[in-house]
Write a protein that holds these residues in place. Structure first.
Motif, PDB file in Angstrom:
ATOM      1  N   ARG A  41       0.827  -1.209   0.000  1.00 43.86           N
ATOM      2  CA  ARG A  41       0.000   0.000   0.000  1.00 43.86           C
ATOM      3  C   ARG A  41       0.864   1.262   0.000  1.00 43.86           C
ATOM      4  O   ARG A  41       1.696   1.398  -0.880  1.00 43.86           O
ATOM      5  CB  ARG A  41      -1.035  -0.063   1.122  1.00 43.86           C
ATOM      6  CG  ARG A  41      -1.947  -1.292   0.879  1.00 43.86           C
ATOM      7  CD  ARG A  41      -2.955  -1.544   1.920  1.00 43.86           C
ATOM      8  NE  ARG A  41      -4.186  -0.763   1.783  1.00 43.86           N
ATOM      9  CZ  ARG A  41      -5.202  -1.063   0.992  1.00 43.86           C
ATOM     10  NH1 ARG A  41      -5.144  -2.108   0.185  1.00 43.86           N
ATOM     11  NH2 ARG A  41      -6.302  -0.326   0.974  1.00 43.86           N
ATOM     12  N   GLU A  42       0.702   2.174   0.978  1.00 43.00           N
ATOM     13  CA  GLU A  42       1.399   3.463   0.848  1.00 43.00           C
ATOM     14  C   GLU A  42       2.917   3.329   0.974  1.00 43.00           C
ATOM     15  O   GLU A  42       3.645   4.262   0.662  1.00 43.00           O
ATOM     16  CB  GLU A  42       0.852   4.512   1.835  1.00 43.00           C
ATOM     17  CG  GLU A  42       1.102   4.230   3.297  1.00 43.00           C
ATOM     18  CD  GLU A  42      -0.038   3.446   3.938  1.00 43.00           C
ATOM     19  OE1 GLU A  42      -0.764   2.732   3.208  1.00 43.00           O
ATOM     20  OE2 GLU A  42      -0.204   3.559   5.166  1.00 43.00           O
TER      21      GLU A  42
ATOM     22  N   PRO B  40     -10.961   4.462   2.675  1.00 46.76           N
ATOM     23  CA  PRO B  40     -11.657   3.341   3.322  1.00 46.76           C
ATOM     24  C   PRO B  40     -10.788   2.087   3.328  1.00 46.76           C
ATOM     25  O   PRO B  40      -9.968   1.884   2.426  1.00 46.76           O
ATOM     26  CB  PRO B  40     -12.907   3.130   2.458  1.00 46.76           C
ATOM     27  CG  PRO B  40     -13.039   4.342   1.608  1.00 46.76           C
ATOM     28  CD  PRO B  40     -11.678   4.930   1.469  1.00 46.76           C
ATOM     29  N   ASP B  41     -11.004   1.230   4.324  1.00 44.84           N
ATOM     30  CA  ASP B  41     -10.172   0.018   4.432  1.00 44.84           C
ATOM     31  C   ASP B  41     -10.460  -0.992   3.316  1.00 44.84           C
ATOM     32  O   ASP B  41      -9.723  -1.950   3.138  1.00 44.84           O
ATOM     33  CB  ASP B  41     -10.338  -0.635   5.817  1.00 44.84           C
ATOM     34  CG  ASP B  41     -11.788  -0.910   6.173  1.00 44.84           C
ATOM     35  OD1 ASP B  41     -12.667  -0.714   5.302  1.00 44.84           O
ATOM     36  OD2 ASP B  41     -12.045  -1.319   7.328  1.00 44.84           O
ATOM     37  N   SER B  42     -11.520  -0.768   2.550  1.00 45.03           N
ATOM     38  CA  SER B  42     -11.827  -1.691   1.450  1.00 45.03           C
ATOM     39  C   SER B  42     -11.123  -1.299   0.146  1.00 45.03           C
ATOM     40  O   SER B  42     -11.233  -1.991  -0.849  1.00 45.03           O
ATOM     41  CB  SER B  42     -13.344  -1.713   1.209  1.00 45.03           C
ATOM     42  OG  SER B  42     -13.810  -0.408   0.921  1.00 45.03           O
TER      43      SER B  42
ATOM     44  N   PRO C 278      -3.811   4.286  -1.525  1.00 43.02           N
ATOM     45  CA  PRO C 278      -2.844   4.815  -0.553  1.00 43.02           C
ATOM     46  C   PRO C 278      -1.475   5.104  -1.186  1.00 43.02           C
ATOM     47  O   PRO C 278      -0.813   6.083  -0.826  1.00 43.02           O
ATOM     48  CB  PRO C 278      -2.733   3.700   0.495  1.00 43.02           C
ATOM     49  CG  PRO C 278      -3.400   2.494  -0.087  1.00 43.02           C
ATOM     50  CD  PRO C 278      -4.362   2.982  -1.106  1.00 43.02           C
TER      51      PRO C 278
ATOM     52  N   VAL D  30      -1.689   8.782   4.945  1.00 41.25           N
ATOM     53  CA  VAL D  30      -2.954   8.101   4.719  1.00 41.25           C
ATOM     54  C   VAL D  30      -3.589   7.721   6.048  1.00 41.25           C
ATOM     55  O   VAL D  30      -2.929   7.196   6.932  1.00 41.25           O
ATOM     56  CB  VAL D  30      -2.708   6.826   3.879  1.00 41.25           C
ATOM     57  CG1 VAL D  30      -3.970   5.973   3.814  1.00 41.25           C
ATOM     58  CG2 VAL D  30      -2.226   7.205   2.482  1.00 41.25           C
TER      59      VAL D  30
ATOM     60  N   GLU E 184      -6.827   5.529   7.494  1.00 38.95           N
ATOM     61  CA  GLU E 184      -7.827   4.568   7.048  1.00 38.95           C
ATOM     62  C   GLU E 184      -9.170   4.813   7.735  1.00 38.95           C
ATOM     63  O   GLU E 184      -9.222   5.109   8.931  1.00 38.95           O
ATOM     64  CB  GLU E 184      -7.326   3.159   7.386  1.00 38.95           C
ATOM     65  CG  GLU E 184      -7.824   2.112   6.439  1.00 38.95           C
ATOM     66  CD  GLU E 184      -7.120   0.785   6.668  1.00 38.95           C
ATOM     67  OE1 GLU E 184      -6.252   0.435   5.849  1.00 38.95           O
ATOM     68  OE2 GLU E 184      -7.433   0.112   7.661  1.00 38.95           O
TER      69      GLU E 184
END
Lengths: 448, 484
Positions: A320-321, B164-166, B172, B182, B184
């Protein structure tokens, strides 16, 4: 035209099985306020024959194809062998997605593995990724990668790096703790190595240098890498004209740490700027900081060789980030075309192709450089592009050429004010001697 | 099945697949002097033309693809790619135009770009569109850059982006490159954004909320108007990831929901082929207040023709060279012009019908963590099968034996063992039924003979591949001959 495969009866029975009366019922939870009150204002749908006619007419509004052109500057016309179009248009290559399920994607994955190998061989590097978007964003990814490795705030970029690549780098780093400084070219058109030596310091993560550079001049990458290394900065080589790698000393052999570039030359038409092919290669010890997809070899349950996407813990869907890049979809089909192109031309073909580019551009430079009032702007050695300076300015010459069916070189004044009376010409194997002589003849007529 | 060797393994010296014309200019021996030269490229293949043709034809046969196989890869919108669009994109008048040509000689290309911008603005309800981004993730990056530029212009870039976590992992990651941290936002029990959490998180340090609608569960954020209001009330922008636009196209417009910026994936909703992982195209649409920041050049329509405007002082610059993936854009325009308004509306309706048909047919057979109504896709999981030691990957690999492509498994992260299924509108009932029957048969096998799932696939080009050892001992290129 509709591409739906359900019959009216199918729809009826499927709705009944689900227990709703109309497809609109699926959307009933969406607030009334955001429902469209009327249909979209779009052109009337066209049948296939109408569509072909419509786009044929749009195509005929493009007149550039009727002209003899000497434009390069990051998009190069080369002959594309028929088998590149033939093989790459197979549905099995054009209609699958990213090979997330390796057992049913071995075609794509083996092609990527071969592509990575070919890019390593061309660039003289140890590892390559499965592709990035284009040369400009590949250059930007190389800058981000270098900064992750060295964690220093300054990146030195040659002013002779393609202007659009420099713009994209600026965009990518704008909001990160990275500062870009430009180093200008010397009288030969090469990166000014004295200025570079003065600028590289303990705050420098990398030196970014394109070769052949935007002026067509082949750089001394060995010297650039040496200067970078003195202060433990990385040397990032950018290649916008990949055909040059068939003949020129590969950046890896010159000490480059990261190589990024544009693979459009390798079997992709210029197609008004895209889709193109960003490529990237580096030293093996940088694998964990490498952006993009990578294919690797492994074994199946029977111990036989197969290929998978690997090292995905670097990537956005897992990290992710903290990923090494946000890239997801890349340019796999363009990499396929490059793979077919390179394997078809092969070892000798690539060298011969590169040699013909040097010879033809050399001939053109000799012809044009001999015309009164025109002078070669930079003295450094060239591959297939060169900059000419026109005593009385270039604009009138360009107009005269256009009136006579020729698109000449690209004027440089908008990107380099100091080169206001200069133009960049590109000559490749697709230009015949006759084409070059015609250009020279017209320019002779046009110069005052 | 015989495995196709690597091209390097069938190479031998002196073979050629292509011959160049003879050099027609006088050869100048000095032309190479002064250039740093290499030897012939070590390890490069030397093969004949027919060897190349057979090599790639055989390799192609080792791929599943939309032209041969149902491909329910969730969130990827694997719909049929109309062939006429390929024919149009292969016209020399589109392939041969150099991007630096004088604008007056490429008016057809500029008209195509401008027309698609206008049509996508209409379809999304946005005010302006750029076609420059090469793919969805680059579109996201650009969208967030526009948001940052908008805030900076108002004096403060802000620090945080809410996601959102989805969400898909690119969200992100794109926010991060724009210098944002970021935060969440948890989903509620319905799988949608929890309004209370959003209200709490939304401060004047929040630059934007990135929302996917319908979200990665296929659930429409029905509180979208409240969501956009909450964000706007604190001066933030709402970014919409348009990856799932196939559920809405022709029926609902993000611009009517308070969305400020959206990216689209032309290779999803607008049917351009996925190419084995690109090229895609990720246009970005904005409302008027973010228009000044769009990348250069802008294409203007004037009575005398189409012109390029580079003089945009507030522009964020460029994210890519030239005009983006032009041939991809061209195919998307051809698709929209084939379908028209009524055809696009039917796309969303049938995509949602097909997905709900699968959902209804497999409910109870596989576990559905969230039972909210869904649109174009549904996310089951391996929860029921896990009790017998079967994971989503085993179900996926067994589907291959049934001649079907597996669903998406890598996300959403809020559903462990996810099986994300998106059939799209172009599938026939016969194909849907085959998939449903295969999924049911696999659920039975999970009880009766789980080992057959564990060792699947059995009838594919290769057996199950060891992905762990690929990462542990990386072999990332053919190593027969070292490079220079």
């Amino acid at each position: 035209m509709s591409f739906i495969s359900l019959s009216d009866l199918d729809k009826k029975e499927m709705l009944a099985r689900i227990g709703v009366s109309s497809p609109d019922d699926f959307f009933s939870g969406i607030p009334e306020r955001i429902r469209m009150k009327k249909e979209l204002r779009l052109p009337q749908p066209l049948s296939e024959p109408e569509l072909v006619g419509h786009f044929g007419a749009l195509g005929r509004k493009n007149k550039a194809g009727d002209y003899l052109s000497f434009l390069g500057a990051g998009a190069y016309r080369h002959y594309i062998p028929a088998i590149v179009d033939y093989l790459s248009s197979r549905g099995e290559f054009i209609s699958p997605y990213t090979p997330y399920q390796p057992e049913v994607s071995q075609g794509t994955l083996q092609v990527v593995f071969e592509y990575q190998t070919l890019i390593c061989q061309l660039t003289g590097m140890e590892i390559a990724n499965a592709s990035l978007y284009d040369g400009a964003s590949a250059a930007a990814e190389a800058v981000l990668m270098a900064q992750r490795i060295r964690s220093r705030p300054k990146i030195l970029v040659a002013g002779s790096l393609h202007p659009q690549y420099r713009k994209v780098i600026q965009t990518y780093v704008k909001n990160l703790p990275i500062r870009i400084e430009e180093i200008s070219a010397d009288a030969r058109g090469k990166l000014d190595s004295e200025a570079l030596s003065r600028a590289v310091d303990g705050q420098t993560s990398a030196v970014v240098c394109q070769s052949p550079n935007f002026f067509g001049v082949v750089e001394d990458l060995d010297r650039v890498a040496e200067i970078a290394r003195e202060r433990q900065a990385l040397s990032v080589a950018i290649v916008a004209e990949a055909v040059s790698l068939g003949l020129l000393r590969p950046p890896g052999a010159s000490g480059a740490d990261i190589v990024a570039g544009e693979g459009q030359s390798l079997g992709l038409p210029v197609s008004f700027g895209g889709p193109y092919l960003g490529f990237m290669a580096c030293r093996r010890d940088f694998l964990r900081q490498f952006p993009g997809r990578i294919a690797g070899e492994t074994q199946d349950a029977e111990g036989k060789r197969g290929f998978v996407l690997t090292f995905s813990t670097r990537e956005q869907h897992i990290r992710r980030e903290r990923a090494t890049s946000n890239i997801c979809t890349n340019q796999a089909w363009c990499a396929l075309r490059a793979t077919i192109f390179l394997e078809t031309l092969g070892r000798q073909g690539m060298r011969e192709l590169a040699c013909q580019n040097v010879q033809k551009a050399g001939y053109a430079l000799e012809r044009l450089g001999a015309i009164k009032g025109i002078r070669r702007r930079f003295s450094g050695p060239i591959f297939n592009e060169f900059v000419l300076e026109f005593e009385g300015g270039y604009a009138k010459i360009a107009d005269y050429l256009l009136r006579n069916g020729v698109i000449g070189g690209q004027e440089l004044g908008s990107d380099y004010p100091e080169l206001g009376s200069c133009a960049l010409f590109c000559v490749t194997e697709v230009h015949s001697k006759e084409d070059i002589d015609r250009l020279a003849g017209l320019i002779e007529e046009a110069v005052p | 099945m015989n495995r196709e060797p690597l091209i390097f393994e069938i190479s031998s010296p002196t073979k050629k697949g292509f011959a160049l014309p003879h050099l027609d200019v006088p050869e100048n021996k000095d032309a190479l002097s002064g250039l740093p030269l290499r030897d012939e490229i070590r390890g490069f293949p030397q093969v004949s033309e027919i060897e190349v043709v057979r090599h790639f034809t055989r390799l192609s046969q080792a791929n599943f693809c939309i032209d041969t196989t149902f491909y329910p890869l969730g969130s990827c919108t694997m719909k049929y790619n109309p062939k006429v669009n390929e024919k149009i994109a292969a016209l020399p008048s589109f392939q041969d135009g150099h991007p630096q040509s004088p604008p007056e000689l490429v008016q057809g290309n500029l008209e195509i770009l401008k027309t698609l911008e206008d049509l996508l603005s209409e379809i999304t309800g946005m005010d302006a569109m750029t076609l420059q981004p090469s793919a969805g993730a680059q579109g996201e990056l650009l969208g967030m850059l526009l948001i940052r530029a908008g805030h900076e212009d108002r004096g403060h870039p802000r620090r945080i982006v809410l996601i959102p976590d989805s969400a898909h992992g690119t969200n992100p990651s794109s926010a991060h490159i724009c210098g944002y941290s970021v935060q969440e936002i948890k989903s509620n029990e319905r799988g949608t954004i929890d309004l209370a959490s959003l209200r709490q998180a939304m401060t004047e340090e929040v630059a934007a909320l990135m929302v996917t609608n319908p979200n990665t569960l296929g659930v429409f954020e029905d509180a979208i108007l409240e969501i956009t209001e909450i964000v706007h009330a604190k001066g933030g922008f709402v970014y919409m990831d348009g990856a799932n636009m196939n559920a809405l196209v022709g029926k609902f417009r993000p611009g009517d929901m308070g969305i400020d910026v959206i990216h689209l994936n032309l290779h999803k909703t607008f049917s351009t082929p996925h190419g084995g992982g690109g090229p895609g195209s990720g246009p970005v649409g904005v409302k008027t207040h973010l228009e000044p920041y769009l990348p250069v050049p802008i294409i203007n329509r004037s009575p005398s023709g189409f012109t390029l405007d580079h003089d945009r002082p507030k522009s964020i610059g460029r994210v890519r060279s030239f005009f983006g993936n032009f041939l991809v854009v061209l195919k998307a325009l051809a698709y929209i012009q084939s379908l028209g308004a009524s055809g696009l509306k039917e796309v969303a309706e049938i995509a949602v019908l097909n997905a709900n048909y699968i959902r209804k047919s497999l409910e109870g057979v596989y576990h559905l963590k969230y039972d909210s109504p869904t649109l174009h896709e549904c996310v089951f999981s391996d929860k029921l099968q896990k009790e017998r030691g079967i994971q989503n990957i085993d179900i996926a690999k067994r589907l291959i034996d049934y001649g079907l492509h597996p669903p998406t498994m890598s996300f959403p992260l809020i559903v462990p063992g996810a099986l994300m299924i998106e059939p799209t509108e172009t599938e026939s009932r016969r194909d849907l039924d085959q998939f449903i029957e295969a999924m049911k048969a696999i659920a039975r096998e999970a009880i009766e003979k789980p080992e057959i799932l564990k060792s699947a696939p059995h009838v594919s080009y290769v057996r199950r591949l060891d992905e762990t050892s690929a990462a542990r001992r990386p072999v990332l290129r053919w190593g027969g001959e070292p490079s220079e």
